[in-house]
Design an enzyme around this catalytic site. Sequence first.
Site, mmCIF file in Angstrom:
data_model
loop_
_atom_site.group_PDB
_atom_site.id
_atom_site.type_symbol
_atom_site.label_atom_id
_atom_site.label_comp_id
_atom_site.label_asym_id
_atom_site.label_seq_id
_atom_site.Cartn_x
_atom_site.Cartn_y
_atom_site.Cartn_z
ATOM 1 N N LYS A 34 0.890 -1.220 0.126
ATOM 2 C CA LYS A 34 0.095 -0.059 -0.102
ATOM 3 C C LYS A 34 0.777 1.179 0.055
ATOM 4 C CE LYS A 34 0.653 1.457 4.391
ATOM 5 N NZ LYS A 34 1.385 2.788 4.706
ATOM 6 N N ASP A 165 -3.097 -0.845 10.088
ATOM 7 C CA ASP A 165 -3.330 -0.669 8.629
ATOM 8 C C ASP A 165 -3.886 -1.998 8.038
ATOM 9 O OD1 ASP A 165 -0.868 -1.347 8.693
ATOM 10 O OD2 ASP A 165 -0.101 0.176 7.670
HETATM 11 O O1 C5P Z 1 -0.759 -0.215 14.334
HETATM 12 P P1 C5P Z 1 0.744 -0.667 14.064
HETATM 13 O O2 C5P Z 1 1.220 -1.569 14.870
HETATM 14 O O3 C5P Z 1 0.920 -0.588 12.781
HETATM 15 O O4 C5P Z 1 1.616 0.769 14.767
HETATM 16 C C1 C5P Z 1 2.909 0.751 14.822
HETATM 17 C C2 C5P Z 1 3.271 1.870 15.772
HETATM 18 O O5 C5P Z 1 3.205 3.170 14.901
HETATM 19 C C3 C5P Z 1 2.533 2.134 16.974
HETATM 20 O O6 C5P Z 1 2.972 1.390 18.208
HETATM 21 C C4 C5P Z 1 2.917 3.634 16.898
HETATM 22 O O7 C5P Z 1 3.870 3.980 17.716
HETATM 23 C C5 C5P Z 1 2.548 4.217 15.994
HETATM 24 N N1 C5P Z 1 1.518 4.726 15.372
HETATM 25 C C6 C5P Z 1 0.874 5.736 15.656
HETATM 26 N N2 C5P Z 1 -0.463 6.260 15.452
HETATM 27 C C7 C5P Z 1 -1.024 5.576 14.473
HETATM 28 C C8 C5P Z 1 -0.513 4.360 13.967
HETATM 29 C C9 C5P Z 1 0.791 3.814 14.414
HETATM 30 O O8 C5P Z 1 1.339 6.519 16.577
HETATM 31 N N3 C5P Z 1 -2.219 5.882 13.956
#
Ligand code: C5P
Length: 326
Positions: A34, A165
């Site tokens: 993506k 995502d």
């Molecule tokens: O949801 P995901 O595991 O992909 O997120 C990885 C990291 O990216 C989170 O732990 C956070 O630090 C950051 N993140 C964030 N805000 C989001 C998505 C991700 O701060 N909306």
Amino acid sequence: MGMAAASQRMTRLSSLGSGPVSRSKAVRVRAPAKVNLSLAVGPLRPDGFHELATVYQALSLFDHVEVVDRADGRGLKLSVAGRESASVPVGDGNLAWKAAALAGRVFDRSPDLSITIDKGIPVAGGMAGGSSDAAAVLRACGHLWDPDGQPESELMELAAQLGSDVPFLLLGGTAVGSGRGEVVTSAMGSGVFHWVLALSDGQLTTPSVYSRVDRIRADQDVPPPRIDPAVLLAVRTGDAAALGAALYNDLQPAALALMPVLGMLLELGPEHGALGSIVSGSGPTCAFLVADEDAALELTVALSASGLCRAVRRATGPVPGACLVD
Ligand code: C5P
């Protein structure tokens, strides 16, 4: 060395349980990469995530994930192959492994599965390769364990537990994301967009890029995130020039601060005909929108010759989300 031997050599393996694989039922899933056409980052929430308003597009760079149902008690086994496989974790640090374990709990099945991931999506590149593999495993488990089909909304809920995502990578196409990115709604799109992706040598972790954003904005009042309507209009009308001009990423200044070479890379876009140039998600892959295949080829040559990136790929979007293949 022949292709088969080379691919065997590149395959890395991890397993829980042992014994021969009983190849009773195999499911193959194709999982896309993506790019975020627009990524507006709002305030930091109490749960450590940021409120997002984003537009995702699924691109035609694929991982192929095969999930084989093994005999009872054999446990979970994960192997990763392909030219992008070197740095991919093969144990429970891999989101695909977590997806199988979660699906097992929810479907009340022991995850006696052999999972093989053939990587085509750049690893740790801001193109959601790991999340896409997790989406693929959920799709496969749903098919293996509930062939009559559980509601898509249930798979989406599981996906959201795995990562922000992952739900989009089940849905695919072009979609608007809100919440922390996990609430997705399909955007009515038309046409095909052509992309060139420049893969960088270094790595950026997603949390480090988000925390750099927080540092950059430390003394600012951060408004709620919103999507520029120009992005949605361009997607709806299939207008690549308008979309190129409207590409937007709030994570980009942070990614450039952490990896200044990305700025030099992005500057090559307009010099070589790109309609728009942007860091993909949290980077470090840079995505260039171009008018057509010819323009993609021209830019590919220029980026390859620059010596500023380790590889260049071409892709089109939108494509479907993680889906079963024959
Ligand atoms: O949801 P995901 O595991 O992909 O997120 C990885 C990291 O990216 C989170 O732990 C956070 O630090 C950051 N993140 C964030 N805000 C989001 C998505 C991700 O701060 N909306």
